[in-house]
Scaffold this active site. Structure first.
Site, PDB file in Angstrom:
ATOM      1  N   TYR A 181       0.846  -1.189   0.000  1.00  0.00           N
ATOM      2  CA  TYR A 181       0.000   0.000   0.000  1.00  0.00           C
ATOM      3  C   TYR A 181       0.889   1.248   0.000  1.00  0.00           C
ATOM      4  O   TYR A 181       2.118   1.154   0.005  1.00  0.00           O
ATOM      5  CB  TYR A 181      -0.945  -0.020   1.195  1.00  0.00           C
ATOM      6  CG  TYR A 181      -2.005  -1.083   1.100  1.00  0.00           C
ATOM      7  CD1 TYR A 181      -3.084  -0.950   0.225  1.00  0.00           C
ATOM      8  CD2 TYR A 181      -1.930  -2.244   1.865  1.00  0.00           C
ATOM      9  CE1 TYR A 181      -4.057  -1.932   0.115  1.00  0.00           C
ATOM     10  CE2 TYR A 181      -2.905  -3.235   1.769  1.00  0.00           C
ATOM     11  CZ  TYR A 181      -3.967  -3.081   0.889  1.00  0.00           C
ATOM     12  OH  TYR A 181      -4.921  -4.045   0.779  1.00  0.00           O
ATOM     13  N   ARG A 229       0.357  -2.605  10.752  1.00  0.00           N
ATOM     14  CA  ARG A 229       0.279  -3.771   9.863  1.00  0.00           C
ATOM     15  C   ARG A 229       1.596  -3.819   9.105  1.00  0.00           C
ATOM     16  O   ARG A 229       1.962  -2.862   8.411  1.00  0.00           O
ATOM     17  CB  ARG A 229      -0.898  -3.590   8.910  1.00  0.00           C
ATOM     18  CG  ARG A 229      -1.365  -4.875   8.259  1.00  0.00           C
ATOM     19  CD  ARG A 229      -2.387  -5.595   9.103  1.00  0.00           C
ATOM     20  NE  ARG A 229      -3.153  -6.555   8.309  1.00  0.00           N
ATOM     21  CZ  ARG A 229      -2.940  -7.856   8.310  1.00  0.00           C
ATOM     22  NH1 ARG A 229      -1.976  -8.385   9.028  1.00  0.00           N
ATOM     23  NH2 ARG A 229      -3.700  -8.658   7.580  1.00  0.00           N
ATOM     24  N   GLY A 340      -9.404 -13.389  10.449  1.00  0.00           N
ATOM     25  CA  GLY A 340     -10.174 -12.543   9.552  1.00  0.00           C
ATOM     26  C   GLY A 340     -11.361 -13.298   9.002  1.00  0.00           C
ATOM     27  O   GLY A 340     -12.467 -13.273   9.529  1.00  0.00           O
ATOM     28  N   CYS A 371     -15.831 -12.538   0.334  1.00  0.00           N
ATOM     29  CA  CYS A 371     -15.057 -11.456   0.952  1.00  0.00           C
ATOM     30  C   CYS A 371     -14.225 -10.721  -0.105  1.00  0.00           C
ATOM     31  O   CYS A 371     -14.690  -9.762  -0.719  1.00  0.00           O
ATOM     32  CB  CYS A 371     -14.202 -11.982   2.094  1.00  0.00           C
ATOM     33  SG  CYS A 371     -13.195 -13.432   1.708  1.00  0.00           S
TER      34      CYS A 371
END
Length: 664
Positions: A181, A229, A340, A371
Site C-alpha cells: 500500500y 500492519r 479474519g 469477501c
C-alpha cells in the site's frame, strides 16, 4: 479435550489489557460506511457481533484519513476526518456496544492505496505513488506525491486518531508498511525512486511511517496504542509478478534482512505492536491466501519478528486451527492470534472454542468469493458460507407463527442450509439424501488436500442437522408419489447437478472429474483433462501433486475463463501453480475422439494426438431438476434451490437457501 486455556489469558498492547489472545483481523469494510464517512448500521452490527462472539480485540477494516489527495468516491469506507462530528457520533455508538462485551477496538487508518488502488474503487481519480511508477492493475503511470502532500497526510493521521480516541476507540492500527500500500511503497526501493528526504536510505523510506506515529502520539498521548500492519517480506519477482511457495527467486521487494531492520526501526519510532503477514499486491496470494496456501503460513515470519523486536506480535493467515493457535502462543510465535475470514464465517468462533464446542465452529473454506472477491468486484464485504456476515440485522432469523412440515430433497450445501435454517426457526424438517453422506459436490470438491475445508463444511452441516434433530434419511431416492402421499406443507428441491459427458469412443477410459476425485475410477499415470475451468485445474493440480503426468485441454484461449474464482488472488495463484507443477496446457483445442490410448484433438484447425491412460471430463455440470418439474403444479409451496435451479458456486447455493428458508 485439548487445552486451549492459553488462548484465553489476558495480554497487553502498551498499557491496554486485552481479555484474550484473539483479534478480528482488519478486512476492507466495503459496504459498512455511509456517504459522510461514518459507520452505517451494517458496520456497527457487524463489528459488535464479533465482540459478542468473544473476540478480545476488534480491528476495523481500513478507513481513509485523507479523501482529497488520493480521492475516493463516497461512500467507500469510513473516514475519520471527512465529517468528524458525524464520524464520532456513529463510531461512538459502535465502540460503546463493543465495550459492553469487554472487548477492545482499534480503528485501522490508511494513508492511501497508491499504485494498488482497485480499479472499481478508483473511478476517474488519478492514482498517486511515491514516484511515477506503473499502476498494479491499470496501464497507467502514477502521479508522484509532493512533500507538502505527504505532510498533509501525516497531519490527517493525527486528526483521524484524535477523532478515533474521542469516539471511544482504544487505539489505532496504521495501514500500512505492508502488502504494497502507499506507505509501504515509500518503504520499498522498487517503488520509491525519490531523491529527497522521503527516498534513498531505509531510514528515509520509513520517514513517512515514522512521522505518522510521532504525530499520533503527540495528538493522543504516549499511552494511546498505535500498532502497525507490517510485512517483513514482499515475495515480488518483478512488477505484477509474484513468487510461489517454495519457488527460488530473487526478491525485488523487501527481503527478510531489510524486513528485520525495518521492524526494529519502526518499533524504535514508537509503534506498540506489529501485525505481521507477508506479501504484496504483486504477489497477493500471500497477502490474501487462498486454499492453495498452507494453514498458518505467516507463523515463521511472526516468530522472526518476535525474536527481533520487543513489542507484541499479532499473527493472522489461516490460523483457524485451534491447536495451531494454542501452539503459536505457547512457543512464542506470536502474542495474539488474528482471525479474519474465520470470523466472517463464524462470529462466535471464540466463544464456541472457549466452551469446547469446536465441532460447532462453521469453517471458512478460503474461497474468497464472499469477501475479497466481492470487495474487488462489487465494493462490498460478505461471506460465502455465512449469509448473515455484514448484514446481521436484515438477515436475522425470522420468528415463525405456525410450524410447518418441511421436506428437503438433496443433501448438498443448498439442501443442508435450507434444512438447518428451517429447523433453527422451529419448523419440522425431514431431509432425503440419495447417497450415504451429506455434502453433495463438497465431497469430490474436497478430495484434494488443499480443499480439506470443503469436507469440514460438509461435516459441520452433518453435525448441525443432528443437533437440530432434523430427520435425515440416507440412501433414499424421493419419488413424486411418495412425496404427495406424505402431505408436506413445504417441499424444497435441491437435487443438485450431474457432470456433463462427452462421447469420445472408448468410454471405459473416459472418466468424469467427480469419479476420479471420489476415487471411484483410476485415471492411470498419464491423463488428459478436458476443461480448464476451476474443477479441471484443481483436479489437475491434485493429480500432479501425486506425481501423475497431466495435460489440460481447454477450448478457450486461457484457463479459468468460465466460472473461475471471483477473487484474482485465487485464480492467479492457481494459474501460476499449473506450470509450476509441470502441467501442460493446450488452449483453443477441442477433443474429437479417444481410441487405443490416443486422444485426438483439434488445435487451431490442426489435428494432434495425445497418448494417455485416460481422459477426464471437467466440462461442467447440468441441473438435475426433473423431480421439481414433476411436482411444481402439485405442491402449494415448493422451492427449487442450488445447482438444481442453476449451476453455480457454494456461495449462491448457501445464500439462496438461507433466503428462502428464512422466509418459510
Amino acid at each position: 479435550m485439548i487445552d486451549y486455556k492459553n488462548l484465553f489469558t489476558p495480554t497487553k498492547i502498551g498499557s491496554l489489557e486485552l481479555k484474550n489472545r484473539f483479534a478480528l483481523a482488519p478486512m476492507g469494510p466495503l459496504g459498512l460506511g455511509d456517504a459522510e464517512g461514518g459507520f452505517n448500521q451494517r458496520g456497527i452490527d457487524y463489528y459488535t457481533q464479533r465482540a459478542k462472539g468473544g473476540t478480545g480485540l476488534i480491528i476495523t477494516g481500513v478507513t481513509f484519513v485523507d479523501n482529497e489527495i488520493e480521492e475516493h468516491g463516497m461512500p467507500s469506507v469510513p473516514c475519520p476526518t471527512h465529517n468528524p462530528v458525524h464520524f464520532i457520533r456513529t463510531a461512538k455508538e459502535m465502540t460503546e456496544r463493543i465495550h459492553a462485551y469487554q472487548s477492545k477496538v482499534f480503528l485501522q487508518m490508511s494513508g492511501g492505496f497508491g499504485r494498488v488502488t482497485i480499479p472499481t474503487n478508483l473511478g476517474e481519480y488519478p492514482p498517486v505513488a511515491p514516484s511515477p511508477i506503473q499502476h498494479r492493475w491499470l496501464d497507467k503511470t502514477c502521479r508522484e506525491l509532493t512533500v507538502e502532500e505527504i505532510q498533509t497526510i501525516v497531519k490527517k493521521f493525527g486528526e483521524g486518531a484524535y477523532n478515533a480516541k474521542r469516539a471511544g476507540f482504544d487505539g489505532v492500527q496504521i495501514h500500512a508498511v505492508h502488502e504494497g500500500y502507499l506507505i509501504d511503497q515509500f518503504a520499498i526501493s522498487l517503488f520509491n525512486h525519490r531523491n529527497d528526504e522521503y527516498g534513498g536510505s531505509l531510514e528515509n523510506r520509513l520517514r513517512f511511517a515514522r512521522e505518522i506515529v510521532e504525530e499520533i502520539k503527540e495528538r493522543c498521548g504516549e499511552d494511546f496504542p498505535v500498532t502497525l500492519r507490517y510485512s517483513p517480506k514482499s515475495f515480488i519477482k518483478g512488477l505484477r509478478d509474484g513468487a510461489l511457495p517454495g519457488e527460488e527467486f530473487e526478491e525485488q521487494g523487501r527481503d527478510l534482512d531489510e524486513g528485520i531492520k525495518a521492524a526494529q526501526l519502526l518499533v524504535s519510532y514508537g509503534y506498540d505492536a506489529l501485525d505481521v503477514d507477508v506479501g504484496s499486491y504483486d504477489s497477493w496470494w500471500w497477502s490474501h491466501p487462498p486454499m492453495y496456501q498452507e494453514k498458518g503460513l505467516y507463523r515463521p515470519y511472526a516468530k522472526l519478528m518476535k525474536e527481533n523486536v520487543d513489542v507484541p506480535i499479532i499473527c493472522a493467515g489461516r490460523m483457524d486451527n485451534p491447536q495451531m493457535a494454542t501452539e503459536a502462543i505457547a512457543d512464542g510465535t506470536c502474542d495474539i492470534v488474528s482471525l479474519g475470514r474465520p470470523l466472517l464465517a463464524d462470529p462466535d468462533y471464540v466463544n464456541k472454542l472457549r466452551r469446547g464446542e469446536v465441532e460447532d465452529i462453521r469453517p471458512c473454506i478460503s474461497c474468497q468469493e464472499g469477501c475479497m472477491g466481492r470487495i474487488q468486484e462489487y465494493s462490498i464485504l460478505n461471506c460465502a458460507v455465512n449469509p448473515q456476515a455484514c448484514r446481521e440485522r436484515v438477515t436475522a432469523y425470522n420468528p415463525i407463527l405456525k410450524q410447518k412440515k418441511v421436506l428437503v430433497i438433496g443433501g448438498g450445501v443448498a439442501g443442508c442450509e435450507a434444512a438447518r435454517v428451517s429447523a433453527l426457526r422451529g419448523h419440522q424438517v425431514e431431509l432425503l439424501e440419495k447417497n450415504d453422506r451429506l455434502g453433495g459436490n463438497l465431497i469430490p470438491g474436497g478430495a484434494p488436500d488443499f480443499k480439506e475445508d470443503d469436507i469440514a463444511l460438509a461435516n459441520w452441516y452433518t453435525h448441525q442437522l443432528e443437533k437440530l434433530e432434523v430427520e435425515v434419511k440416507y440412501n433414499t431416492t424421493a419419488t413424486k408419489d411418495s412425496i404427495l402421499a406424505a402431505n408436506y406443507d413445504v417441499v424444497i428441491i435441491a437435487t443438485g447437478s450431474t457432470p456433463k459427458v462427452l462421447p469420445l469412443g472408448n468410454d471405459q477410459q473416459v472418466l468424469t472429474a467427480t469419479e476420479v476425485l471420489n476415487k471411484e475410477k483410476d485415471c492411470g499415470d498419464k491423463t488428459v483433462i478436458i476443461g480448464g475451468g476451476l474443477v479441471g485445474c484443481e483436479t489437475a493440480l491434485w493429480l500432479a501433486q501425486q506425481g501423475k503426468d497431466v495435460t489440460i485441454v481447454e477450448a478457450m484461449d486461457n484457463l479459468l475463463q468460465n466460472n473461475g474464482p471471483l477473487c484474482h488472488a485465487n485464480s492467479e495463484m492457481l494459474e501460476e501453480l499449473i506450470p509450476y507443477h509441470n502441467i501442460e496446457v493446450i488452449t483453443n483445442a477441442t477433443a474429437t475422439g479417444y481410441k487405443n490410448n490416443q486422444l485426438k484433438i483439434k488445435v487451431d484447425q490442426n489435428e494432434k494426438e495425445l497418448a494417455c491412460d485416460s481422459v477426464i471430463l471437467a466440462i461442467g455440470y447440468q441441473s438435475e431438476d426433473s423431480l421439481y418439474q414433476e411436482l411444481k403444479f402439485d405442491i402449494p409451496e415448493i422451492y427449487l434451490l442450488g445447482d438444481a435451479k442453476k449451476v453455480s458456486n457454494i456461495m449462491y447455493g448457501i445464500w439462496d437457501a438461507f433466503e428462502v428458508a428464512n422466509h418459510i
